[in-house]
Design a protein around this motif. Structure first.
Motif, short mmCIF file in Angstrom:
data_model
loop_
_atom_site.label_atom_id
_atom_site.label_comp_id
_atom_site.label_asym_id
_atom_site.label_seq_id
_atom_site.Cartn_x
_atom_site.Cartn_y
_atom_site.Cartn_z
N ASN A 55 0.83 -1.20 0.00
CA ASN A 55 0.00 0.00 0.00
C ASN A 55 0.88 1.26 0.00
N LEU A 56 1.82 1.32 0.94
CA LEU A 56 2.68 2.51 1.02
C LEU A 56 3.62 2.62 -0.18
N LEU A 57 4.06 1.49 -0.70
CA LEU A 57 4.92 1.52 -1.89
C LEU A 57 4.16 2.13 -3.07
N GLY A 58 2.89 1.81 -3.20
CA GLY A 58 2.07 2.44 -4.24
C GLY A 58 1.98 3.94 -4.04
N LYS A 59 1.80 4.37 -2.79
CA LYS A 59 1.74 5.80 -2.49
C LYS A 59 3.05 6.49 -2.87
N ALA A 60 4.17 5.85 -2.56
CA ALA A 60 5.47 6.44 -2.90
C ALA A 60 5.61 6.61 -4.41
N HIS A 61 5.24 5.58 -5.16
CA HIS A 61 5.31 5.68 -6.62
C HIS A 61 4.41 6.80 -7.14
N LEU A 62 3.21 6.88 -6.60
CA LEU A 62 2.28 7.92 -7.04
C LEU A 62 2.84 9.31 -6.74
N GLN A 63 3.36 9.50 -5.54
CA GLN A 63 3.91 10.81 -5.18
C GLN A 63 5.15 11.16 -5.99
N LEU A 64 5.82 10.15 -6.51
CA LEU A 64 6.96 10.39 -7.40
C LEU A 64 6.50 10.64 -8.84
N GLY A 65 5.19 10.57 -9.08
CA GLY A 65 4.65 10.85 -10.40
C GLY A 65 4.58 9.65 -11.32
N ASP A 66 4.79 8.45 -10.80
CA ASP A 66 4.79 7.23 -11.61
C ASP A 66 3.47 6.48 -11.38
N LYS A 67 2.43 6.93 -12.06
CA LYS A 67 1.10 6.34 -11.89
C LYS A 67 1.04 4.88 -12.33
N ALA A 68 1.75 4.54 -13.40
CA ALA A 68 1.72 3.16 -13.90
C ALA A 68 2.30 2.21 -12.86
N SER A 69 3.43 2.58 -12.26
CA SER A 69 4.02 1.72 -11.23
C SER A 69 3.14 1.65 -10.00
N ALA A 70 2.54 2.78 -9.64
CA ALA A 70 1.63 2.80 -8.48
C ALA A 70 0.49 1.81 -8.70
N GLU A 71 -0.08 1.83 -9.90
CA GLU A 71 -1.19 0.93 -10.20
C GLU A 71 -0.75 -0.53 -10.13
N THR A 72 0.40 -0.83 -10.70
CA THR A 72 0.92 -2.20 -10.68
C THR A 72 1.16 -2.68 -9.25
N VAL A 73 1.79 -1.83 -8.46
CA VAL A 73 2.08 -2.17 -7.06
C VAL A 73 0.78 -2.36 -6.28
N TRP A 74 -0.16 -1.46 -6.47
CA TRP A 74 -1.43 -1.58 -5.75
C TRP A 74 -2.22 -2.82 -6.17
N GLN A 75 -2.14 -3.20 -7.44
CA GLN A 75 -2.82 -4.43 -7.88
C GLN A 75 -2.23 -5.64 -7.14
N THR A 76 -0.91 -5.68 -7.03
CA THR A 76 -0.27 -6.76 -6.29
C THR A 76 -0.67 -6.71 -4.83
N GLY A 77 -0.65 -5.51 -4.25
CA GLY A 77 -1.03 -5.34 -2.86
C GLY A 77 -2.46 -5.76 -2.60
N LEU A 78 -3.35 -5.46 -3.53
CA LEU A 78 -4.75 -5.85 -3.40
C LEU A 78 -4.89 -7.38 -3.39
N GLU A 79 -4.15 -8.04 -4.26
CA GLU A 79 -4.17 -9.50 -4.30
C GLU A 79 -3.68 -10.09 -2.97
N VAL A 80 -2.60 -9.52 -2.45
CA VAL A 80 -2.04 -9.99 -1.18
C VAL A 80 -3.04 -9.75 -0.04
N ALA A 81 -3.57 -8.53 0.03
CA ALA A 81 -4.50 -8.18 1.10
C ALA A 81 -5.75 -9.06 1.06
N THR A 82 -6.25 -9.31 -0.13
CA THR A 82 -7.44 -10.16 -0.28
C THR A 82 -7.14 -11.58 0.18
N ARG A 83 -6.02 -12.11 -0.26
CA ARG A 83 -5.63 -13.47 0.12
C ARG A 83 -5.44 -13.60 1.63
N LYS A 84 -4.90 -12.56 2.25
CA LYS A 84 -4.63 -12.60 3.70
C LYS A 84 -5.82 -12.12 4.54
#
Length: 102
Positions: A55-84
């Motif tokens: 979640n925070l890694l996605g925020k860092a990417h977004l604040q750095l202006g890298d929306k594509a990486s933020a989305e990719t990271v958040w998708q992974t994070g969502l999968e992890v959070a859902t599974r857990k």
């Protein structure tokens, strides 16, 4: 705990996902985005199931202006959070992804 104390622990070789998460969050709070991203990336490399770090890694990417990486990271994070069944992180990431697509 302050950043200097956390960095001192890391320098002594006490590396762990939790320490990297703490450093990443502290640097993110201080707007030191490159270091935040670096430590949060190390956190998820050490523990790929650390949903709050994704979640925070996605925020860092977004604040750095890298929306594509933020989305990719958040998708992974969502999968992890859902599974857990980490409902809070799942909810937060879902909101961030919806905002990102607007």
């Amino acid at each position: 705990m302050n950043v200097a104390a956390l960095e001192k622990m890391l320098a002594k070789g006490n590396d762990s996902a939790m320490l990297r998460f703490g450093l990443g969050k502290a640097y993110l709070d201080d707007k030191n985005l490159d270091l935040a991203r670096e430590h949060l990336q190390c956190c998820v490399d050490i523990d790929p199931d650390y949903s709050a770090a994704w979640n925070l890694l996605g925020k860092a990417h977004l604040q750095l202006g890298d929306k594509a990486s933020a989305e990719t990271v958040w998708q992974t994070g969502l999968e992890v959070a859902t599974r857990k069944a980490d409902k809070q992180t799942e909810k937060e990431i879902t909101v961030f992804l919806k905002k990102l697509k607007k």
